[in-house]
Design a protein around this motif. Structure first.
Motif, PDB file in Angstrom:
ATOM      1  N   THR A 243      29.456  -3.999  -0.359  1.00 19.57           N
ATOM      2  CA  THR A 243      28.956  -4.370   0.964  1.00 19.57           C
ATOM      3  C   THR A 243      27.535  -4.897   0.901  1.00 19.57           C
ATOM      4  N   GLY A 244      26.832  -4.652  -0.200  1.00 18.43           N
ATOM      5  CA  GLY A 244      25.430  -5.050  -0.277  1.00 18.43           C
ATOM      6  C   GLY A 244      24.524  -4.116   0.495  1.00 18.43           C
ATOM      7  N   LEU A 245      25.037  -2.926   0.855  1.00 19.10           N
ATOM      8  CA  LEU A 245      24.256  -1.975   1.646  1.00 19.10           C
ATOM      9  C   LEU A 245      23.857  -0.729   0.858  1.00 19.10           C
ATOM     10  N   GLY A 246      24.434  -0.536  -0.321  1.00 19.17           N
ATOM     11  CA  GLY A 246      24.194   0.690  -1.076  1.00 19.17           C
ATOM     12  C   GLY A 246      22.741   0.931  -1.406  1.00 19.17           C
ATOM     13  N   LEU A 247      22.046  -0.094  -1.894  1.00 15.40           N
ATOM     14  CA  LEU A 247      20.643   0.076  -2.256  1.00 15.40           C
ATOM     15  C   LEU A 247      19.757   0.195  -1.023  1.00 15.40           C
ATOM     16  N   SER A 248      20.131  -0.480   0.067  1.00 10.23           N
ATOM     17  CA  SER A 248      19.380  -0.331   1.319  1.00 10.23           C
ATOM     18  C   SER A 248      19.467   1.099   1.828  1.00 10.23           C
ATOM     19  N   ILE A 249      20.659   1.690   1.740  1.00 13.00           N
ATOM     20  CA  ILE A 249      20.851   3.077   2.165  1.00 13.00           C
ATOM     21  C   ILE A 249      20.022   4.009   1.294  1.00 13.00           C
ATOM     22  N   ALA A 250      20.040   3.778  -0.035  1.00  8.80           N
ATOM     23  CA  ALA A 250      19.260   4.619  -0.946  1.00  8.80           C
ATOM     24  C   ALA A 250      17.771   4.520  -0.652  1.00  8.80           C
ATOM     25  N   LYS A 251      17.281   3.315  -0.416  1.00  6.66           N
ATOM     26  CA  LYS A 251      15.859   3.102  -0.125  1.00  6.66           C
ATOM     27  C   LYS A 251      15.463   3.813   1.169  1.00  6.66           C
ATOM     28  N   SER A 252      16.279   3.673   2.194  1.00  9.34           N
ATOM     29  CA  SER A 252      15.978   4.296   3.484  1.00  9.34           C
ATOM     30  C   SER A 252      15.971   5.812   3.386  1.00  9.34           C
ATOM     31  N   LEU A 253      16.936   6.372   2.650  1.00  8.56           N
ATOM     32  CA  LEU A 253      16.994   7.825   2.501  1.00  8.56           C
ATOM     33  C   LEU A 253      15.796   8.351   1.717  1.00  8.56           C
ATOM     34  N   MET A 254      15.395   7.647   0.662  1.00  8.39           N
ATOM     35  CA  MET A 254      14.222   8.067  -0.105  1.00  8.39           C
ATOM     36  C   MET A 254      12.972   8.053   0.776  1.00  8.39           C
ATOM     37  N   LYS A 255      12.844   7.027   1.584  1.00  4.92           N
ATOM     38  CA  LYS A 255      11.683   6.932   2.477  1.00  4.92           C
ATOM     39  C   LYS A 255      11.694   8.073   3.492  1.00  4.92           C
ATOM     40  N   LYS A 256      12.878   8.412   4.019  1.00  2.00           N
ATOM     41  CA  LYS A 256      12.993   9.508   4.979  1.00  2.00           C
ATOM     42  C   LYS A 256      12.570  10.837   4.357  1.00  2.00           C
ATOM     43  N   MET A 257      12.811  10.983   3.034  1.00  3.54           N
ATOM     44  CA  MET A 257      12.499  12.236   2.357  1.00  3.54           C
ATOM     45  C   MET A 257      11.120  12.199   1.699  1.00  3.54           C
ATOM     46  N   ASP A 258      10.279  11.239   2.127  1.00  4.79           N
ATOM     47  CA  ASP A 258       8.919  11.101   1.599  1.00  4.79           C
ATOM     48  C   ASP A 258       8.904  10.808   0.100  1.00  4.79           C
ATOM     49  N   GLY A 259       9.954  10.198  -0.382  1.00  9.21           N
ATOM     50  CA  GLY A 259       9.992   9.745  -1.770  1.00  9.21           C
ATOM     51  C   GLY A 259       9.808   8.243  -1.831  1.00  9.21           C
ATOM     52  N   ASN A 260       9.959   7.685  -3.007  1.00  7.74           N
ATOM     53  CA  ASN A 260       9.792   6.250  -3.180  1.00  7.74           C
ATOM     54  C   ASN A 260      10.846   5.735  -4.151  1.00  7.74           C
ATOM     55  N   LEU A 261      11.395   4.574  -3.847  1.00  8.46           N
ATOM     56  CA  LEU A 261      12.384   3.935  -4.712  1.00  8.46           C
ATOM     57  C   LEU A 261      11.955   2.496  -4.952  1.00  8.46           C
ATOM     58  N   THR A 262      11.797   2.132  -6.203  1.00  6.56           N
ATOM     59  CA  THR A 262      11.357   0.775  -6.559  1.00  6.56           C
ATOM     60  C   THR A 262      12.296   0.185  -7.601  1.00  6.56           C
ATOM     61  N   ALA A 263      12.237  -1.130  -7.738  1.00  7.80           N
ATOM     62  CA  ALA A 263      13.036  -1.835  -8.742  1.00  7.80           C
ATOM     63  C   ALA A 263      12.157  -2.868  -9.438  1.00  7.80           C
TER      64      ALA A 263
END
Length: 278
Positions: A243-263
Motif C-alpha cells: 500500500t505504500g503506507l507501512g513506513l508512514s505508519i512506522a514513522k508516525s508511531l515512533m513520533k507518537k512514542m517520542d522516538g525517532n525513525l530515519t532512513a
C-alpha cells in the motif's frame, strides 16, 4: 519624523498583507522603539510566511494522497469488475470460473488491506490516539517479532545477520505500537532486500538504537527522502502489492512514542534507524 515613519511602516505592512511583496519591513528613521516594533512585525511576517508555506505543502500532500489512494483503489476495482463480467458469461468453464474467482478474491483482499492501512494511519495521526506507555523489554520483543518472520526469511532465502547486546535493553513505549513498527520495518526489509538483512540493537551514551539494513539496487537519495511519505513507492513494479503506507505508519508511531525513525542510503544499503532516548 516618527509619525512619518509609522506611515512608512503601515504602507509596507499593507503591501505584505495584500501579498504584493514578501519583503521585510525597513526603516528610514532609526529610533529604538520603532526598531523594536519593526523587528516584532518582521518576526510575525516571517511566521506568517512559514504558515503559508506549510499550508501549501499540506494541501499538496493531501492532493497527492487522494490521487494515490484513488489510483490504488481504482486498479483492483477495475480488475474485479472486469472478472465479475467474465464470471457472468454463460460459456465460462469450471476451471476458468475458479481462476476468475481467485483473481476477484485477491483484488478484494488487496482493497481490504489498503483501506485498513489508510484508516489506521488516519487514526494514528489524530491528536487523541491512545498510547499505553510502559517499560518494554526491547530485546525480548524484537526476538519475538523475528521468530514470526522466520518463514518469510526462509521463503526469500535470506538468513538475517542479528547482533544483540548481552544485557536486556528496556525503553518506554507502547507494546502494541512498537511491535507494529518492528513488523513494518522487517517486512519492508524482507520484501525489498537484494541479498541479506542485518539487524543490530545497540546502546549508545544517550540513546538505544535499532538499525535494520538491507542491500538495494535502484534506490536513490531522492527516493530515501520520500520513503516515509504516504503511498510512496520507489519502484512501482516491485512494490505494486504493497500500500505504500507501512513506513508512514512506522514513522508516525515512533513520533507518537517520542522516538525517532530515519532512513539513509549507505553503499547501496538502505539503513533504517530507530532511536529511543535512554
Amino acid at each position: 519624523m516618527i509619525k512619518k515613519e509609522i506611515k512608512h511602516i503601515t504602507r509596507q505592512l499593507n503591501e505584505v498583507n495584500s501579498r504584493q511583496t514578501e519583503k521585510k519591513l525597513d526603516l528610514a528613521f532609526f529610533e529604538k522603539d520603532l526598531e523594536q516594533l519593526a523587528k516584532s512585525i518582521n518576526d510575525q511576517v516571517a511566521f506568517m510566511m512559514l504558515a503559508r508555506a506549510e499550508k501549501r505543502r499540506t494541501e499538496n500532500e493531501l492532493k497527492q494522497a487522494v490521487a494515490n489512494i484513488s489510483h490504488d483503489i481504482r486498479t483492483p476495482m477495475t480488475s474485479i469488475l472486469g472478472y465479475i463480467q467474465l464470471l457472468e458469461s454463460a460459456d465460462v468453464s469450471s476451471e476458468q470460473r475458479n481462476e476468475y474467482t481467485a483473481i476477484v478474491k485477491n483484488g478484494a483482499l488487496r482493497l481490504k488491506v489498503l483501506l485498513e492501512d489508510f484508516f489506521e494511519l488516519s487514526i494514528i495521526e489524530s491528536a487523541d490516539y491512545p498510547l499505553k506507555m510502559e517499560t518494554i523489554k526491547l530485546t525480548h520483543l524484537l526476538l519475538d517479532v523475528l521468530v514470526g518472520f522466520y518463514e518469510a526469511f526462509h521463503q526469500r532465502g535470506i538468513e538475517p545477520i542479528v547482533t544483540l547486546p548481552e544485557e536486556e535493553m528496556t525503553i518506554k513505549a507502547d507494546a502494541s505500537a512498537l511491535k507494529r513498527v518492528l513488523e513494518n520495518l522487517l517486512g519492508n526489509a524482507v520484501k525489498h532486500s537484494r541479498g541479506h538483512v542485518t539487524i543490530c540493537l545497540q546502546k549508545k551514551p544517550s540513546t538505544i538504537e535499532l538499525v535494520i539494513s538491507n542491500p538495494v539496487q535502484q534506490l536513490t537519495e531522492a527516493d530515501v527522502l520520500l520513503l516515509f511519505d504516504r503511498f510512496y513507492k520507489a519502484d512501482q513494479t516491485r512494490t505494486g502489492k504493497g500500500t505504500g503506507l507501512g513506513l508512514s505508519i512506522a514513522k508516525s508511531l515512533m513520533k507518537k512514542m517520542d522516538g525517532n525513525l530515519t532512513a539513509q542510503l549507505m553503499d547501496q544499503q538502505l539503513v533504517m534507524t530507530c532511536e529511543w532516548k535512554v
